[in-house]
Design a protein around this motif. Sequence first.
Motif, PDB file in Angstrom:
ATOM      1  N   ALA A 262      34.099  19.552  56.925  1.00  0.00           N
ATOM      2  CA  ALA A 262      32.794  20.203  56.950  1.00  0.00           C
ATOM      3  C   ALA A 262      32.577  20.865  55.596  1.00  0.00           C
ATOM      4  O   ALA A 262      33.296  21.801  55.229  1.00  0.00           O
ATOM      5  CB  ALA A 262      32.742  21.238  58.071  1.00  0.00           C
ATOM      6  N   ALA A 263      31.588  20.375  54.857  1.00  0.00           N
ATOM      7  CA  ALA A 263      31.390  20.809  53.477  1.00  0.00           C
ATOM      8  C   ALA A 263      30.045  21.489  53.295  1.00  0.00           C
ATOM      9  O   ALA A 263      29.029  21.055  53.850  1.00  0.00           O
ATOM     10  CB  ALA A 263      31.498  19.620  52.529  1.00  0.00           C
ATOM     11  N   GLU A 264      30.032  22.543  52.485  1.00  0.00           N
ATOM     12  CA  GLU A 264      28.777  23.221  52.166  1.00  0.00           C
ATOM     13  C   GLU A 264      27.810  22.260  51.470  1.00  0.00           C
ATOM     14  O   GLU A 264      26.610  22.287  51.710  1.00  0.00           O
ATOM     15  CB  GLU A 264      29.061  24.443  51.286  1.00  0.00           C
ATOM     16  N   ASP A 265      28.350  21.415  50.597  1.00  0.00           N
ATOM     17  CA  ASP A 265      27.549  20.399  49.914  1.00  0.00           C
ATOM     18  C   ASP A 265      28.367  19.107  49.912  1.00  0.00           C
ATOM     19  O   ASP A 265      29.381  19.016  49.212  1.00  0.00           O
ATOM     20  CB  ASP A 265      27.235  20.845  48.479  1.00  0.00           C
ATOM     21  N   THR A 266      27.957  18.144  50.701  1.00  0.00           N
ATOM     22  CA  THR A 266      28.753  16.924  50.847  1.00  0.00           C
ATOM     23  C   THR A 266      28.848  16.140  49.539  1.00  0.00           C
ATOM     24  O   THR A 266      29.855  15.483  49.282  1.00  0.00           O
ATOM     25  CB  THR A 266      28.167  16.022  51.947  1.00  0.00           C
ATOM     26  N   ARG A 267      27.814  16.216  48.704  1.00  0.00           N
ATOM     27  CA  ARG A 267      27.871  15.497  47.426  1.00  0.00           C
ATOM     28  C   ARG A 267      28.926  16.106  46.507  1.00  0.00           C
ATOM     29  O   ARG A 267      29.673  15.391  45.833  1.00  0.00           O
ATOM     30  CB  ARG A 267      26.498  15.505  46.752  1.00  0.00           C
ATOM     31  N   ARG A 268      28.979  17.432  46.479  1.00  0.00           N
ATOM     32  CA  ARG A 268      29.984  18.092  45.648  1.00  0.00           C
ATOM     33  C   ARG A 268      31.390  17.824  46.181  1.00  0.00           C
ATOM     34  O   ARG A 268      32.335  17.684  45.403  1.00  0.00           O
ATOM     35  CB  ARG A 268      29.707  19.598  45.575  1.00  0.00           C
ATOM     36  N   LEU A 269      31.515  17.762  47.498  1.00  0.00           N
ATOM     37  CA  LEU A 269      32.811  17.424  48.082  1.00  0.00           C
ATOM     38  C   LEU A 269      33.259  16.044  47.621  1.00  0.00           C
ATOM     39  O   LEU A 269      34.422  15.850  47.236  1.00  0.00           O
ATOM     40  CB  LEU A 269      32.734  17.459  49.603  1.00  0.00           C
ATOM     41  N   ARG A 270      32.365  15.068  47.666  1.00  0.00           N
ATOM     42  CA  ARG A 270      32.741  13.699  47.281  1.00  0.00           C
ATOM     43  C   ARG A 270      33.083  13.629  45.788  1.00  0.00           C
ATOM     44  O   ARG A 270      33.990  12.881  45.401  1.00  0.00           O
ATOM     45  CB  ARG A 270      31.618  12.732  47.640  1.00  0.00           C
TER      46      ARG A 270
END
Length: 282
Positions: free
Chosen positions: A35-43
């Motif tokens: 569960a990520a605050e910003d999925t793009r930044r996680l990727r």
Amino acid sequence: MTGNGRLVLAGAPIGQVGDVSPRLREVLASADVVAAEDTRRLRRLAADLGVELTGRVVSYYDQNEVGRAQELVETLKQGRTVVVITDAGMPGVSDPGYRLTRLAVEAGVTVTALPGPSAVTTALAVSGLASDRFCFEGFPPRKPGERARRLAELATEQRTMVFFESPHRLAGSLEAMAQAFGHDRQAAVCRELTKTYEEVRRGGLGELAEWAAPGVKGEITVVVAGHVPGETEHDLDALVAEVERRVAEGERRNTAVTGVAKGAGIPKRELYDLVHRRSATP
């Protein structure tokens, strides 16, 4: 079965990707759900770390935190591992994470943390101010009146205080702190910690407010020295101005004087007399 899952609060780098631990790589690669605050930044982070995300990736940010937390708890009850990661630092510290943690604890799910970089402790360490006792105050209120009242409550706080602030509100917050705590109260503005353009500016709050007035960019953490009992460090003109501001907003003068004097840690009579003399001066 219920309660066999594991919630992992994962600390993310606040600037340098190289600051992450090998454990973060392992947890991201093996989690059932991230569960990520910003999925793009996680990727992007996963790509930088050379990690393949095999689990399901979902968004988890301020606006969907309440509903998503309920959904993730149900996943945890099924015995799955859920990792929560924010854009930087530790989840739950002025970032999404608290609600899910609370629900997971109530559901009997194991909650653990993967320690990582923290802007709070990093700024405290480099500030040059006392670090044996400190408190974290998060972001000051946005509205000037609410901010002034909150800071007045902290005027006699003896522990070192750590705040987060956005770049475009920094100058206003530093000026408000100078009025509440005294222009000479020592502080440090920590900008872009661990990043290429890291900067730590130290000095009195009044001096720092003037420095920030033209504009400052980047992620900001402010560290302010605590009050030392017996020290006269308040700008009386600023305290009178705060009383006048409150009166202009509709507060009774006596109530305004009482509140400002209490927050500043000075006798009410002293401030009342000063306000009365100023108002009587043509």
